[in-house]
Scaffold this motif. Structure first.
Motif, PDB file in Angstrom:
ATOM      1  N   GLY A 141     -64.583 121.878  42.033  1.00 21.91           N
ATOM      2  CA  GLY A 141     -64.134 122.219  43.381  1.00 21.91           C
ATOM      3  C   GLY A 141     -62.763 121.651  43.706  1.00 21.91           C
ATOM      4  O   GLY A 141     -62.178 121.966  44.738  1.00 21.91           O
ATOM      5  N   LEU A 142     -62.247 120.806  42.814  1.00 15.26           N
ATOM      6  CA  LEU A 142     -60.931 120.204  43.025  1.00 15.26           C
ATOM      7  C   LEU A 142     -59.833 121.162  42.562  1.00 15.26           C
ATOM      8  O   LEU A 142     -60.062 122.056  41.751  1.00 15.26           O
ATOM      9  CB  LEU A 142     -60.821 118.884  42.248  1.00 15.26           C
ATOM     10  N   THR A 143     -58.631 120.918  43.051  1.00 15.87           N
ATOM     11  CA  THR A 143     -57.502 121.722  42.614  1.00 15.87           C
ATOM     12  C   THR A 143     -57.103 121.321  41.205  1.00 15.87           C
ATOM     13  O   THR A 143     -57.440 120.225  40.734  1.00 15.87           O
ATOM     14  CB  THR A 143     -56.280 121.519  43.539  1.00 15.87           C
ATOM     15  N   LYS A 144     -56.369 122.194  40.546  1.00 21.76           N
ATOM     16  CA  LYS A 144     -55.906 121.909  39.185  1.00 21.76           C
ATOM     17  C   LYS A 144     -55.068 120.633  39.175  1.00 21.76           C
ATOM     18  O   LYS A 144     -55.218 119.789  38.284  1.00 21.76           O
ATOM     19  CB  LYS A 144     -55.081 123.091  38.673  1.00 21.76           C
ATOM     20  N   LYS A 145     -54.248 120.454  40.179  1.00 20.70           N
ATOM     21  CA  LYS A 145     -53.393 119.272  40.285  1.00 20.70           C
ATOM     22  C   LYS A 145     -54.231 117.989  40.400  1.00 20.70           C
ATOM     23  O   LYS A 145     -53.938 116.982  39.761  1.00 20.70           O
ATOM     24  CB  LYS A 145     -52.473 119.418  41.499  1.00 20.70           C
ATOM     25  N   GLU A 146     -55.315 118.039  41.185  1.00 28.34           N
ATOM     26  CA  GLU A 146     -56.186 116.873  41.355  1.00 28.34           C
ATOM     27  C   GLU A 146     -56.921 116.532  40.058  1.00 28.34           C
ATOM     28  O   GLU A 146     -57.057 115.361  39.702  1.00 28.34           O
ATOM     29  CB  GLU A 146     -57.206 117.138  42.475  1.00 28.34           C
ATOM     30  N   VAL A 147     -57.373 117.551  39.337  1.00 35.09           N
ATOM     31  CA  VAL A 147     -58.074 117.325  38.073  1.00 35.09           C
ATOM     32  C   VAL A 147     -57.119 116.715  37.055  1.00 35.09           C
ATOM     33  O   VAL A 147     -57.466 115.744  36.367  1.00 35.09           O
ATOM     34  CB  VAL A 147     -58.698 118.630  37.528  1.00 35.09           C
ATOM     35  N   ILE A 148     -55.914 117.238  36.970  1.00 36.58           N
ATOM     36  CA  ILE A 148     -54.926 116.706  36.025  1.00 36.58           C
ATOM     37  C   ILE A 148     -54.586 115.259  36.364  1.00 36.58           C
ATOM     38  O   ILE A 148     -54.448 114.419  35.468  1.00 36.58           O
ATOM     39  CB  ILE A 148     -53.657 117.599  35.998  1.00 36.58           C
ATOM     40  N   ALA A 149     -54.495 114.948  37.653  1.00 32.03           N
ATOM     41  CA  ALA A 149     -54.199 113.569  38.073  1.00 32.03           C
ATOM     42  C   ALA A 149     -55.338 112.619  37.688  1.00 32.03           C
ATOM     43  O   ALA A 149     -55.098 111.455  37.362  1.00 32.03           O
ATOM     44  CB  ALA A 149     -53.950 113.523  39.578  1.00 32.03           C
ATOM     45  N   ALA A 150     -56.568 113.104  37.699  1.00 32.44           N
ATOM     46  CA  ALA A 150     -57.720 112.256  37.388  1.00 32.44           C
ATOM     47  C   ALA A 150     -58.007 112.170  35.896  1.00 32.44           C
ATOM     48  O   ALA A 150     -58.692 111.239  35.455  1.00 32.44           O
ATOM     49  CB  ALA A 150     -58.962 112.792  38.119  1.00 32.44           C
ATOM     50  N   PRO A 152     -56.414 111.174  33.089  1.00 28.13           N
ATOM     51  CA  PRO A 152     -56.216 109.924  32.324  1.00 28.13           C
ATOM     52  C   PRO A 152     -57.328 108.899  32.547  1.00 28.13           C
ATOM     53  O   PRO A 152     -57.785 108.255  31.610  1.00 28.13           O
ATOM     54  CB  PRO A 152     -54.867 109.403  32.830  1.00 28.13           C
ATOM     55  N   LYS A 153     -57.798 108.775  33.778  1.00 33.13           N
ATOM     56  CA  LYS A 153     -58.890 107.840  34.070  1.00 33.13           C
ATOM     57  C   LYS A 153     -60.212 108.351  33.511  1.00 33.13           C
ATOM     58  O   LYS A 153     -61.028 107.574  33.018  1.00 33.13           O
ATOM     59  CB  LYS A 153     -59.019 107.626  35.581  1.00 33.13           C
ATOM     60  N   LEU A 154     -60.428 109.653  33.607  1.00 31.63           N
ATOM     61  CA  LEU A 154     -61.677 110.238  33.116  1.00 31.63           C
ATOM     62  C   LEU A 154     -61.820 110.092  31.608  1.00 31.63           C
ATOM     63  O   LEU A 154     -62.898 109.803  31.097  1.00 31.63           O
ATOM     64  CB  LEU A 154     -61.753 111.723  33.505  1.00 31.63           C
ATOM     65  N   ILE A 155     -60.740 110.269  30.883  1.00 35.29           N
ATOM     66  CA  ILE A 155     -60.783 110.200  29.422  1.00 35.29           C
ATOM     67  C   ILE A 155     -61.065 108.783  28.931  1.00 35.29           C
ATOM     68  O   ILE A 155     -61.627 108.593  27.857  1.00 35.29           O
ATOM     69  CB  ILE A 155     -59.481 110.769  28.824  1.00 35.29           C
ATOM     70  N   PRO A 159     -67.772 107.820  26.152  1.00 33.62           N
ATOM     71  CA  PRO A 159     -67.771 109.161  25.546  1.00 33.62           C
ATOM     72  C   PRO A 159     -68.837 110.108  26.111  1.00 33.62           C
ATOM     73  O   PRO A 159     -68.610 111.310  26.218  1.00 33.62           O
ATOM     74  CB  PRO A 159     -68.015 108.892  24.059  1.00 33.62           C
ATOM     75  N   VAL A 160     -69.991 109.583  26.463  1.00 36.17           N
ATOM     76  CA  VAL A 160     -71.041 110.425  27.049  1.00 36.17           C
ATOM     77  C   VAL A 160     -70.580 110.982  28.397  1.00 36.17           C
ATOM     78  O   VAL A 160     -70.783 112.159  28.712  1.00 36.17           O
ATOM     79  CB  VAL A 160     -72.360 109.627  27.214  1.00 36.17           C
ATOM     80  N   VAL A 161     -69.929 110.147  29.183  1.00 35.23           N
ATOM     81  CA  VAL A 161     -69.414 110.574  30.492  1.00 35.23           C
ATOM     82  C   VAL A 161     -68.295 111.587  30.299  1.00 35.23           C
ATOM     83  O   VAL A 161     -68.226 112.594  31.009  1.00 35.23           O
ATOM     84  CB  VAL A 161     -68.932 109.356  31.309  1.00 35.23           C
ATOM     85  N   VAL A 162     -67.414 111.347  29.322  1.00 33.21           N
ATOM     86  CA  VAL A 162     -66.308 112.272  29.044  1.00 33.21           C
ATOM     87  C   VAL A 162     -66.857 113.646  28.669  1.00 33.21           C
ATOM     88  O   VAL A 162     -66.344 114.668  29.119  1.00 33.21           O
ATOM     89  CB  VAL A 162     -65.381 111.718  27.933  1.00 33.21           C
TER      90      VAL A 162
END
Length: 168
Positions: A141-150, A152-155, A159-162
């Motif tokens: 539901g987030l914008t492409k810009k918001e996902v890209i900003a998040a 680095p932290k998500l990666i 590994p299971v969460v990623v």
């Protein structure tokens, strides 16, 4: 396993009956008072000694809360557009982040998040909850810009969460 299934079915039927009684209005104030009384126990560091039932007066089998496991059916029953659940997300009390995250996961497991839920989670993440895992249930539901900003932290997460992130 049979006992577990039966207890889920009994709990489900009991919740359904209480909701029906609440909706009728006759017992609304009593049900609210009872619910608030027992919800106040959640402020305690450990579950209280049972006061009613076959084990009353004896210590609980567990010295920790198991509420996260019991949330699924009531939360699903309330639905994503529930004003009460949206208020819980909006006002996420300090220390309740895990509970709110579980609620959001339950709401978004089988359907995409509503725009209102995404907005509440986005606002909470930007103002008070800095843990990027909070965004995972509403990623689509987030914008492409918001996902890209998040990203680095998500990666950097487990590994299971990623894997869950990329599945979403």
């Amino acid at each position: 396993m049979l006992v577990r299934i039966e207890s889920i079915e009994v709990r489900s039927k009991a919740i359904q009956c209480v909701v029906e009684l609440y909706d009728r209005g006759d017992l609304r104030s009593i049900i609210e008072e009872y619910a608030i009384f027992y919800l106040s126990f959640l402020r305690l560091p450990q579950p209280p000694v049972l006061l009613f039932g076959p084990d009353r007066g004896r210590p609980n089998k567990s010295d920790s809360w198991i509420i996260l496991r019991l949330l699924e059916q009531p939360v699903r029953g309330m639905g994503m557009d529930s004003p009460q659940l949206l208020t819980l997300v909006e006002e996420c009390p300090k220390g309740a982040e895990t509970l709110v995250t579980r609620v959001i996961h339950i709401l978004t497991e089988k359907c995409p998040p509503s725009a209102q839920l995404v907005a509440q989670v986005r606002d909470l993440y930007q103002t008070r909850v800095s843990d990027v895992r909070f965004l995972i249930p509403v990623l689509n539901g987030l914008t492409k810009k918001e996902v890209i900003a998040a990203l680095p932290k998500l990666i950097k997460l487990n590994p299971v969460v990623v894997k869950e992130v990329f599945n979403r």
